[in-house]
Design an enzyme around this catalytic site. Structure first.
Site, PDB file in Angstrom:
ATOM      1  N   LEU A 281       0.807  -1.216   0.000  1.00  0.00           N
ATOM      2  CA  LEU A 281       0.000   0.000   0.000  1.00  0.00           C
ATOM      3  C   LEU A 281       0.840   1.266   0.000  1.00  0.00           C
ATOM      4  O   LEU A 281       0.356   2.328  -0.383  1.00  0.00           O
ATOM      5  CB  LEU A 281      -0.922   0.010   1.226  1.00  0.00           C
ATOM      6  CG  LEU A 281      -1.880  -1.183   1.348  1.00  0.00           C
ATOM      7  CD1 LEU A 281      -2.611  -1.137   2.669  1.00  0.00           C
ATOM      8  CD2 LEU A 281      -2.856  -1.209   0.186  1.00  0.00           C
ATOM      9  N   GLY A 282       2.071   1.182   0.457  1.00  0.00           N
ATOM     10  CA  GLY A 282       2.908   2.369   0.509  1.00  0.00           C
ATOM     11  C   GLY A 282       4.224   2.076   1.191  1.00  0.00           C
ATOM     12  O   GLY A 282       4.441   0.994   1.742  1.00  0.00           O
ATOM     13  N   GLY A 284       7.852   4.317   3.092  1.00  0.00           N
ATOM     14  CA  GLY A 284       8.417   5.583   3.522  1.00  0.00           C
ATOM     15  C   GLY A 284       9.814   5.393   4.052  1.00  0.00           C
ATOM     16  O   GLY A 284      10.499   4.425   3.711  1.00  0.00           O
ATOM     17  N   PHE A 286      11.047   4.532   6.869  1.00  0.00           N
ATOM     18  CA  PHE A 286      11.405   3.496   7.827  1.00  0.00           C
ATOM     19  C   PHE A 286      10.750   2.150   7.568  1.00  0.00           C
ATOM     20  O   PHE A 286      10.912   1.230   8.366  1.00  0.00           O
ATOM     21  CB  PHE A 286      11.070   3.966   9.244  1.00  0.00           C
ATOM     22  CG  PHE A 286      11.699   5.285   9.582  1.00  0.00           C
ATOM     23  CD1 PHE A 286      13.071   5.406   9.705  1.00  0.00           C
ATOM     24  CD2 PHE A 286      10.917   6.419   9.737  1.00  0.00           C
ATOM     25  CE1 PHE A 286      13.659   6.622  10.000  1.00  0.00           C
ATOM     26  CE2 PHE A 286      11.490   7.641  10.035  1.00  0.00           C
ATOM     27  CZ  PHE A 286      12.868   7.749  10.162  1.00  0.00           C
ATOM     28  N   LYS A 303       2.474  -3.174   8.983  1.00  0.00           N
ATOM     29  CA  LYS A 303       3.598  -2.265   8.802  1.00  0.00           C
ATOM     30  C   LYS A 303       4.876  -3.046   9.043  1.00  0.00           C
ATOM     31  O   LYS A 303       5.036  -3.664  10.102  1.00  0.00           O
ATOM     32  CB  LYS A 303       3.504  -1.097   9.783  1.00  0.00           C
ATOM     33  CG  LYS A 303       4.632  -0.074   9.614  1.00  0.00           C
ATOM     34  CD  LYS A 303       4.694   0.875  10.792  1.00  0.00           C
ATOM     35  CE  LYS A 303       3.493   1.768  10.866  1.00  0.00           C
ATOM     36  NZ  LYS A 303       3.455   2.756   9.785  1.00  0.00           N
ATOM     37  N   ASP A 394       3.150  13.928  15.746  1.00  0.00           N
ATOM     38  CA  ASP A 394       3.279  13.922  14.279  1.00  0.00           C
ATOM     39  C   ASP A 394       1.894  13.934  13.635  1.00  0.00           C
ATOM     40  O   ASP A 394       1.574  13.108  12.791  1.00  0.00           O
ATOM     41  CB  ASP A 394       4.069  12.693  13.836  1.00  0.00           C
ATOM     42  CG  ASP A 394       4.522  12.797  12.384  1.00  0.00           C
ATOM     43  OD1 ASP A 394       4.427  13.900  11.815  1.00  0.00           O
ATOM     44  OD2 ASP A 394       4.957  11.778  11.824  1.00  0.00           O
TER      45      ASP A 394
END
Length: 541
Positions: A281-282, A284, A286, A303, A394
């Protein structure tokens, strides 16, 4: 996102107290008075805040927003958070409120309406039960059942639900006039509220709320001239006659299955082999985010963290804290793989990251009422974090997830302080989200709930501009310098000045002068009745 123990909240220099007059219920023979009580802030987790000691966390993920995609829709538990734990003195029969498919060999599959004898309900969110129909024993999710013949077992009873959440459900597309639900009253202990979808030429589709009061002898009434022995009889009466209501009750508001608390009994630290990564799905700074399946039965978001991102021991300790934070507007943590590469398993959300949804998905076509409601949902989740004396660190559109019916949940909390990356921990490095960070946090590391309020103001600009990067045309260093000199972003095109004023409150230089999330939630939930009642849709908003 990181949730840490925050400093004691100080009273702001400016007092933000919206007026909340509650109109009395009209008990005359004509139409009943509608309850206009302003929605109180509600939490899906009751009781005293847990003391997880003073923690110092940094936000997870950097600017690309590596966030888990959480659940397809909001869930509202129609069952009290707990039932009496003693089963002596007679057996209480429980009834299933939803269908459930077993996820492990220790679970019981069951259908809505099936009845159970509870064998053991003292070990948390999964109860050992015996099906009366089949005689089989196994574990069942406790929030999927209620005592038989109780109010909690009624299809129309939605339990602890705020006024605004009731309106969101009733106003979903496809619902008709007269659709209804009953919930606990937010303003009167022991009373209930009846919420009905209505329509009129002035307001169009809207929701009316009627207070159901309790008599000393145990009966119920909306108006004193029509009293009933039970709540069930009251509901039955108004399904047959409007009798002073805006409309007679037609059908029960559709709901969705709530998320279970965890994947299964004792499914916390799980083997990597039990997870199947299916759709990326994506990614980044990390790690990556995947849609996947646990145990061949359950859709989840996973994740995966790059090896070396954080210490496994520290992560596992932090995850124990993360799973205790429970609220309808927070993405729940289901399970972990605690050896590197670390896996974090959460609820799966169908519409993905808010930032992408606004830029490339159906969010491009949203108007101001939907965008303000999404902001109100985020403020609801942050008000819970505020009450729990935690902070996020964040908060931005890349860390908000979207489900069906524009349900928003806050994601990615509790990990950031564990990240071991100089480009992040330097606070002004390439991976740090300067444009969303309050100046006192970016310059001096002073992260508090008030620095989260600043970030929420920036997030509001992301919503009304459909995902535009804040401070367009400015690089990070320039943003920091200009903000320190007093620069604030101007009102985005098409955005009402009243909403920009809220943003500017969030961007007060003195953190103590920024509003609370409780105030922000109340302001946004009542925005189109109290602040902008004359709103008319424009070209973009």
């Amino acid at each position: 996102m990181g949730c840490i123990k925050s400093k004691e909240n100080k009273s702001p220099a400016i007092k933000y107290t919206p007026e909340n007059p509650t109109e009395p219920v009209n008990t005359s023979a004509g139409h009943y008075g509608v309850e206009h009580a302003t929605a109180a802030t509600t939490s899906s987790t009751k009781g005293a805040s847990a003391n997880f000691n003073s923690l110092s966390m940094t936000p997870f993920g950097g600017s690309s927003g590596v966030t888990p995609f959480g659940g397809a829709s909001s869930s509202f538990s129609v069952v009290p958070s707990s039932y009496p734990t003693s089963l002596t003195g007679g057996v209480t029969i429980f009834v299933a409120l939803y269908d459930y498919e077993a996820r492990t060999t220790e679970d019981l599959s069951f259908k809505k309406g099936e009845r159970f004898q509870i064998i053991n309900n003292t070990e948390g969110d999964w109860w050992e039960a015996r099906s009366i129909a089949t005689g089989k024993n196994g574990y069942i999710p406790s929030n999927y059942v209620a005592p038989a013949d109780s109010i909690q077992a009624e299809e129309w009873y939605f339990g602890k639900m705020g006024r605004k959440d009731a309106e969101r459900l009733l106003l979903n597309p496809g619902n008709q006039r007269g659709i209804f639900l009953v919930r606990e009253s937010e303003t009167t202990k022991g009373a209930y509220s009846l919420s009905i979808r209505d329509w009129d030429e002035v307001r169009g589709d809207n929701v009316k709320h009627y207070k159901i009061r309790k008599l000393d002898n145990g009966g119920y009434y909306i108006t004193t001239r029509a009293q009933f022995d039970t709540l069930q009889k009251l509901v039955k009466h108004y399904t047959e006659h409007a009798d002073g209501l805006c409309h007679k009750l037609t059908t029960v508001c559709p709901t969705v299955k709530p998320q279970t608390q965890g994947l299964a009994k004792d499914a916390w630290e799980i083997p990597r082999e039990s997870l199947r990564l299916e759709v990326k799905l994506g990614q980044g700074c990390f790690g990556e985010v995947w849609m996947g399946t646990w145990n061949g039965t359950t859709k989840v978001a996973i994740k995966t963290l790059k090896p070396g991102t954080m210490m496994p021991e520290a992560f596992l300790q932090e995850a124990q804290i993360m799973k205790k934070l429970r609220h309808d507007k927070l993405v729940p943590l289901y399970a972990v793989v605690s050896e590197e590469p670390i896996y974090i398993v959460t609820e799966f959300m169908s519409k993905g990251i808010l930032l992408d949804f606004l830029k490339e998905g159906d969010g491009k076509y949203l108007k101001l009422p939907q965008l303000v409601d999404m902001a109100a949902q985020i403020a609801d989740g942050m008000a819970y974090i505020e009450r729990m004396n935690y902070i996020h660190r964040d908060l931005r559109a890349a860390n908000i997830l979207v489900g069906e019916n524009l349900v928003c949940k806050i994601a990615d909390f509790g990990l950031a302080r564990l990240i071991e990356d100089n480009e992040y921990t330097a606070r002004q490095g390439a991976k740090f989200p300067i444009k969303w960070t309050a100046p006192e946090a970016a310059l001096y590391g002073r992260f508090t709930i008030k620095s989260d309020v600043w970030s929420f103001g920036i997030l509001q600009t992301e919503l009304v501009t459909k995902g535009r990067v804040p401070y367009p045309g400015m690089v990070n260093r320039e943003v920091l310098e200009q903000v320190e000199r007093g620069y604030r972003m101007p009102c985005p095109q098409g955005c009402p000045e009243s909403l920009h004023e809220l943003m500017n409150l969030c961007w007060k230089k003195d953190p103590d002068e920024r509003p609370t999330f409780e105030y922000i939630q109340s302001f946004l939930e009542d925005y189109f009745t109290a602040t902008e009642p004359q709103y008319q849709p424009g070209e973009n908003l």
